[in-house]
Scaffold this motif. Sequence first.
Motif, PDB file in Angstrom:
ATOM      1  N   GLY A 568       0.783  -1.200   0.109  1.00  0.00           N
ATOM      2  CA  GLY A 568      -0.175   0.076   0.096  1.00  0.00           C
ATOM      3  C   GLY A 568       0.827   1.241   0.075  1.00  0.00           C
ATOM      4  O   GLY A 568       2.031   1.074   0.286  1.00  0.00           O
ATOM      5  N   PRO A 569       0.263   2.363  -0.320  1.00  0.00           N
ATOM      6  CA  PRO A 569       1.074   3.638  -0.022  1.00  0.00           C
ATOM      7  C   PRO A 569       1.688   3.780   1.503  1.00  0.00           C
ATOM      8  O   PRO A 569       1.034   3.125   2.217  1.00  0.00           O
ATOM      9  CB  PRO A 569       0.072   4.935  -0.441  1.00  0.00           C
ATOM     10  CG  PRO A 569      -1.398   4.140   0.036  1.00  0.00           C
ATOM     11  CD  PRO A 569      -1.154   2.736  -0.217  1.00  0.00           C
ATOM     12  N   ASP A 573       3.819   9.957   7.892  1.00  0.00           N
ATOM     13  CA  ASP A 573       4.860  10.807   7.735  1.00  0.00           C
ATOM     14  C   ASP A 573       6.242  10.186   7.675  1.00  0.00           C
ATOM     15  O   ASP A 573       7.258  10.272   6.733  1.00  0.00           O
ATOM     16  CB  ASP A 573       5.055  11.957   8.177  1.00  0.00           C
ATOM     17  CG  ASP A 573       3.702  13.065   7.807  1.00  0.00           C
ATOM     18  OD1 ASP A 573       3.323  12.743   6.821  1.00  0.00           O
ATOM     19  OD2 ASP A 573       3.519  13.898   8.640  1.00  0.00           O
ATOM     20  N   GLN A 576       6.788   7.673   4.627  1.00  0.00           N
ATOM     21  CA  GLN A 576       6.923   8.613   3.341  1.00  0.00           C
ATOM     22  C   GLN A 576       8.447   9.181   3.333  1.00  0.00           C
ATOM     23  O   GLN A 576       9.100   9.186   2.257  1.00  0.00           O
ATOM     24  CB  GLN A 576       5.837   9.769   3.464  1.00  0.00           C
ATOM     25  CG  GLN A 576       5.970  10.780   2.001  1.00  0.00           C
ATOM     26  CD  GLN A 576       5.876   9.755   0.899  1.00  0.00           C
ATOM     27  OE1 GLN A 576       4.707   9.072   1.003  1.00  0.00           O
ATOM     28  NE2 GLN A 576       6.925   9.563   0.078  1.00  0.00           N
ATOM     29  N   ASP A 580      11.238   8.578   0.505  1.00  0.00           N
ATOM     30  CA  ASP A 580      11.871   9.691   0.039  1.00  0.00           C
ATOM     31  C   ASP A 580      13.464   9.616  -0.129  1.00  0.00           C
ATOM     32  O   ASP A 580      13.936   9.709  -1.185  1.00  0.00           O
ATOM     33  CB  ASP A 580      11.491  11.122   0.599  1.00  0.00           C
ATOM     34  CG  ASP A 580      10.157  11.686   0.421  1.00  0.00           C
ATOM     35  OD1 ASP A 580       9.503  10.902  -0.624  1.00  0.00           O
ATOM     36  OD2 ASP A 580       9.697  12.587   0.772  1.00  0.00           O
ATOM     37  N   GLU A 583      14.204   6.831  -2.761  1.00  0.00           N
ATOM     38  CA  GLU A 583      13.888   7.327  -3.977  1.00  0.00           C
ATOM     39  C   GLU A 583      15.001   8.169  -4.358  1.00  0.00           C
ATOM     40  O   GLU A 583      15.717   8.126  -5.473  1.00  0.00           O
ATOM     41  CB  GLU A 583      12.712   8.061  -3.902  1.00  0.00           C
ATOM     42  CG  GLU A 583      12.065   8.506  -5.280  1.00  0.00           C
ATOM     43  CD  GLU A 583      10.634   9.109  -5.407  1.00  0.00           C
ATOM     44  OE1 GLU A 583      10.463  10.130  -5.289  1.00  0.00           O
ATOM     45  OE2 GLU A 583       9.783   8.100  -5.413  1.00  0.00           O
ATOM     46  N   GLU A 587      16.931   6.473  -7.235  1.00  0.00           N
ATOM     47  CA  GLU A 587      16.589   7.246  -8.659  1.00  0.00           C
ATOM     48  C   GLU A 587      15.534   6.528  -9.287  1.00  0.00           C
ATOM     49  O   GLU A 587      15.532   6.451 -10.393  1.00  0.00           O
ATOM     50  CB  GLU A 587      17.864   7.316  -9.689  1.00  0.00           C
ATOM     51  CG  GLU A 587      18.873   8.315  -8.748  1.00  0.00           C
ATOM     52  CD  GLU A 587      20.062   8.577  -9.685  1.00  0.00           C
ATOM     53  OE1 GLU A 587      20.349   7.785 -10.503  1.00  0.00           O
ATOM     54  OE2 GLU A 587      20.731   9.497  -9.316  1.00  0.00           O
ATOM     55  N   VAL A 588      14.643   5.670  -8.431  1.00  0.00           N
ATOM     56  CA  VAL A 588      13.526   5.236  -8.989  1.00  0.00           C
ATOM     57  C   VAL A 588      12.260   5.672  -8.037  1.00  0.00           C
ATOM     58  O   VAL A 588      12.532   5.858  -6.751  1.00  0.00           O
ATOM     59  CB  VAL A 588      13.395   3.659  -8.989  1.00  0.00           C
ATOM     60  CG1 VAL A 588      14.415   3.040 -10.057  1.00  0.00           C
ATOM     61  CG2 VAL A 588      13.582   2.955  -7.727  1.00  0.00           C
ATOM     62  N   PRO A 589      10.937   5.594  -8.670  1.00  0.00           N
ATOM     63  CA  PRO A 589       9.784   5.961  -7.634  1.00  0.00           C
ATOM     64  C   PRO A 589       9.751   4.860  -6.719  1.00  0.00           C
ATOM     65  O   PRO A 589       9.735   3.771  -6.962  1.00  0.00           O
ATOM     66  CB  PRO A 589       8.636   6.064  -8.711  1.00  0.00           C
ATOM     67  CG  PRO A 589       9.121   5.853 -10.294  1.00  0.00           C
ATOM     68  CD  PRO A 589      10.580   5.336 -10.110  1.00  0.00           C
ATOM     69  N   VAL A 590       9.372   5.306  -5.475  1.00  0.00           N
ATOM     70  CA  VAL A 590       9.278   4.397  -4.223  1.00  0.00           C
ATOM     71  C   VAL A 590       8.180   4.806  -3.822  1.00  0.00           C
ATOM     72  O   VAL A 590       7.616   5.787  -3.022  1.00  0.00           O
ATOM     73  CB  VAL A 590      10.481   4.620  -3.293  1.00  0.00           C
ATOM     74  CG1 VAL A 590      10.240   3.756  -2.022  1.00  0.00           C
ATOM     75  CG2 VAL A 590      11.669   4.441  -3.800  1.00  0.00           C
ATOM     76  N   LEU A 591       7.101   3.689  -4.013  1.00  0.00           N
ATOM     77  CA  LEU A 591       5.574   4.224  -4.137  1.00  0.00           C
ATOM     78  C   LEU A 591       4.910   3.271  -3.312  1.00  0.00           C
ATOM     79  O   LEU A 591       3.344   3.346  -2.797  1.00  0.00           O
ATOM     80  CB  LEU A 591       5.101   4.259  -5.497  1.00  0.00           C
ATOM     81  CG  LEU A 591       5.634   5.000  -6.498  1.00  0.00           C
ATOM     82  CD1 LEU A 591       4.810   4.906  -7.666  1.00  0.00           C
ATOM     83  CD2 LEU A 591       5.460   6.655  -5.906  1.00  0.00           C
ATOM     84  N   ASP A 592       5.621   2.131  -2.726  1.00  0.00           N
ATOM     85  CA  ASP A 592       4.952   1.118  -1.602  1.00  0.00           C
ATOM     86  C   ASP A 592       5.547   0.900  -0.403  1.00  0.00           C
ATOM     87  O   ASP A 592       6.867   1.010  -0.465  1.00  0.00           O
ATOM     88  CB  ASP A 592       4.766   0.061  -2.492  1.00  0.00           C
ATOM     89  CG  ASP A 592       3.453  -0.762  -1.953  1.00  0.00           C
ATOM     90  OD1 ASP A 592       2.533  -0.755  -2.576  1.00  0.00           O
ATOM     91  OD2 ASP A 592       3.509  -1.304  -0.873  1.00  0.00           O
TER      92      ASP A 592
END
Lengths: 648, 357
Positions: A568-569, A573, A576, A580, A583, A587-592
Motif C-alpha cells: 500500500g502507499p 509521514d 513517506q 523519499d 527514492e 533514482e526510481v519511484p518508491v511508492l509502496d
Amino acid sequence: MKELAEIWSELLGLPPGEIPHDVGFLRLGGDSVLAVRMSALVRKRLGVALALSDVRVETTLDDLAELVRRHTSGGAPATRALPLTVTPRPDPHAEFPLLPLQQGYFVGQQDGWELSYDSAHYYLDYALTGVDGDEAADALADAVGRLATHQPTLRARVTPDGRQHVLPADAPGAVPQVRVYDLREAGPAEIATALRDVRQEMSTSGPDPTRGPGIDVRLTLLPGDEGRLHLGLSLLIFDGWSSSVLSRDLLAFVADWNAALPPLDIHFGDYVTSLADLPATEAWQADRDWWWSRLDTLPGPPALPLAADPQEVRPVTMGNREHRWRAESWAALRRQCTDRGVTPSTAMLTAFGVVLARWAGHRRMLLNSLQLNRLPIHPEVQRVVGAFAATMLLPLDLAAEATFAELAATVQATSGEHAAHNLITGVEVGREVARRRGSWRPVGPVVFQSVLGVDAAMGGGPPEEAGPLGRVVASDYFHQLRTPQVAIEVRCFELGPEMVAVFSLVEELFDTDQVTAAFAEFVALVDALADGSGWDRLPGLPEETEPGPASGLRLGLLPEPAVRHREGPPADDMEQAVADVFEELLEVPVLDRAADFFGLGGDSLLAVRAVVRLAKEAGVSVPVREFLSDSTVAGVAAVVRSRLGDQR
Amino acid sequence: MIGILGATGAVGRTAAQRIAAYGLGPLRVGGRNLTRAADLASSLPAPAHAVRADLNDPAELAAFCDGCRIVVSCAGPTYQVLDTVARAAFAAGADYVDIGGELAAKDALTGEGVAGDRTAVFSAGVMPGLSGLLPRLLAKGRPLRRLDVYVGGAAVFTPLSAVDALLTRGPRFGEPMAAWREGRVAPGTLAPLHQVRLPGFPVPVHAWPYLTTEAQTLATDTGADEVRSYNVFVSNRLPEALAATWAEVPDARPETLAPHAETVVRASLRDNADFGAFYVMLFTARPRPGAPPGPTRVLLTAVDSYALSGVVMALATRAVLSGSVPAGVHLAAEVLDPDATASALRKDVLVEGLTVE
C-alpha cells in the motif's frame, strides 16, 4: 603466434625465441596464477576470450595458437578486446568509487552483515636478525615516507558514504607514522607481555581508512640485535598481491637510502576510473549474460553443521588451524601436480572440496574464491598497490565414483571456465543471487584462497636483506586475518621454500572437534597427494548430491526471517520520509511501503548511504544491520520510529 | 435522442452499450458502414436505429445531429474532427461529448459564443480524461508536496490511433522530460525510468516523463508543488518507434506521419505478444507535512484502454444529460465529478480494480 610467444615470454621470463612450441605451459614454469594472466592478455591483445578449461596447464604454444585460430575463424564466438585504457586522472586527489569487494568490506565495517568486524584487515609480524638498533627506526620511517610517494595508495582514505580518495603528500597525517617499541634492554617476561599486547591490539583493531591510513607499521627492537616488523593492512585498501608488492617495495627502500624504484605512471584510482567504461563493453555484457543464465541453478554453500546462527554471534577475531609443508614435500607436491596436469592451486581446492563434502554430507556446493583479478589494461597494473582483488563464486559438483585425479581435472576445468568470465565479480553475482532468492545472508561464506605461484610471478621470493633492519626471517611469523561474511576459509601460500595452508574460521560457529578433524583430514589428504598415493584413490564422498533435510543449524539452510508488510502507499509521514530517502538514492519511484530497498535495485553500499541520509533527515542513527534485516520502507520506518522512541 | 458517432469503433461500441444500459434514452447510431452500425444498434439493450453518417459531408452531419438532445463522438482521428462535429451539434441545439479534441478543439470554440447555452465536453476518454480527473481525488483542497501520474500498459495500436499518438507532440500537448515545479514547467528535470517496478503494474516497466498540458492544468488546479507525469510502456519498443519517427519526420503532419504508423503498430503488436493486454493508471500524492490525513494513492487496473474510454464517454454523457455539467466548453478532467465517476467505474465490469487508499 608471434604475439602468443611474446605473452608467454613476458609471463615466464624467457626470451620469445627460446620458447619451445611443443612443451606445456606448466613445465615451462607456468602455474594457475600465470594462466589467468595469460588468458587475460590473450583477451586484451588478441580479442579472443578463451575458457581456461581450454587453456589447460599442459597446453603448448602450438595448442594455444590452434585454439586462438579456431576462435577467430568463427568456430567459436569471439569477443572484442577490452577497449579500455588507463590514463592518469587530471586530479589525482579526486574521489573515486569503491570496487565491489571494497564495498563488501566497507559495509562489513559498518556492522552491516552477519559475521562483521570493526575492521577488515590482515595482521602480520615477522622476525628480524642483525638489526642496527640505532638506525632501524629512522630508516624504516624514511622508507615508509618514500613508499607513500611511490605508491600514493598509502595515503588513501575512505569517506563515510563509501568513496575513496588519496590525500596530497603534504596533507597532515597523510604519510603513515611508524611506531617503535624499544625493548633492547627488556627482560624475557616483559618482552613476552609486550609482544602479546601489540599482537592483541593489532589483531583486534586494524587500520581504519575512514579515519587514518590503511596501513599500520610498527617495529619492535629486541635484545641481541633482533627485532620484529609489525604490519596491519586494511583489506579495504590493499589486496594480497599488494601486500607482497608493498613488502618488496618497503624492504627495497629500507635497504638503501638512495633506492629509486621505476616510477609508476598510473595508480589505483586511475585503474578504477577506467573501469567505469567496462559495463558498456560487449565483453562485459557477455560475461554478465553468462553468469545471469547460471544464477538460478547455483548450489548453496556446503551445509556444514553449525553450533550457532551466524546472526547471533559477534566474533572479534577468526581462529586459525595451520600447517606447513617442508620444502621437500612441497616440491614433491608440485611434481605430482605437474605429472597429473593440474596446478597446485587446483589440487588444494579439490582437497578442500573433498573435505567439505565429507563434512557437510553432500557433493554439490558453492565456494567463494578470492581472485587477484587485475585486468591487464595497462603494463604497470601488476606493480601498483590497491584493492584490486575480487571474489569469484565457484560451484563444485564432485562425482561420487571418481578418483581424486579425476575430480581435480574436473575442478580445474570448472574453475577455468568460471575465471574466464571474470569481468563480473563474485560480489556482483552474489548480490543478484541474493535479490533473486530474497535472502540477505552471505551467499558464499566458505572461501578458498590460493596465492601459490605469486612469488614466481613476482620474479622470486621477497628480499631477505633489509639494510639497517637486518635480515628477514620469513619463517618466524605470526598472522591474523579478519574478513567479513566468511564462516570458514582456507588460504594457501608459499613461505620461502615451504608451503602453508591455514583454515581461518569463526570459532563461535563450529564445533571445535569437527574443525580439528576436518583440518587433520585436509592435511592427510595433501600429504597423500605429495607422496603420490592420494591421486588414484576414491576419496570416499557421500552419496547425496544435495544436502538432506536440515537437522539442527546448517550453513546455507538457516531460517530466513519472514518479513511481510501489507502492500500500500506509505502509511504515514515517517514511511513517506523513508520512501523519499530510498527514492533519492535509487533514482526510481518508491511508492509502496512493502517495497524492498534491494528489490528496487539497491546494494549494500547504497544502504550505508541511506543510513547516513536517514541520520541527517530523522536525526536518528539506524544500525546498518537493522536496516538490512528488514529493508522495506515500512521496516526501516519502524526501526527509525523505535530508535526515536528510545531517545525520548 | 442520443446520437453516437463512430459507434462501431473500439471506443464507440462500449460507449453505445453503456449509454443504452444506463437507460439515458433512444439511440441514433451513426457510422460510415451502415451494415455494421445496424448490427450494433440491434444488439443494444435500448431502442436504437442505425444511420449512415460521414463526418466529411456537412449535410449528412447536420441531418444526423438534427433532433438529438446530445451528440456523442467517438470518431477519429482527433486531428481531423476537431470542432466540426461540435459546431454541427450546437447548430442543431444539441449538447456534445467528444473522445478527443483537447485544447485545440476547446480553444476553437471558446470565446466566440458558439456554444450559447449548450454544453460541450472534450477529451472524455482515458488519457486525456480520467488521467486528469482521478488524481483530483487525492487533492481535495489538501496541499500536496508532490503528485505523480503513471499511466500506460500494453495496448495494440491501430494505424489510426498510431497517427494520433504520433501527433500528440509539441507544446499544445506536453513537454517530454519535464516536471512541474513551483508553479511552472521545469524542462529537462526528469529522466526516463527503465525496468522499474510500480504498484499495480504486473511487470517491470519503462516510464517516460511527459508533462501533458492536462497534467499542467492539474498542477495549477491542485496547487501541487511538484507534478511528475509518465507514459508507461512494457518495453522500449514503442518509445523507440515513436522517437525514430519523430527524428525522421520533422514536420509532423498526418500525411507525413501516416507512412510510419506501421512501425508503431508493429511495436505494439510485439509488446502485446510478449505481455498480453493490460492498462494501469496509478496516481500517488505526497501531502505537505502537517496536511490533514487523506488518501495518497489511486490505482485503476483494466485490460482494454479503448473499452475503458467508452465507459468514460458514457459517464460523461450521463453527467451532461443529468445537468451536472454547466453550459460552455469544457475538458472532461476539469468538469466531471471525480467521486461520482470513481464510484460508477468501480461498478463497471471493464474495470478490474479501482482503489483509493
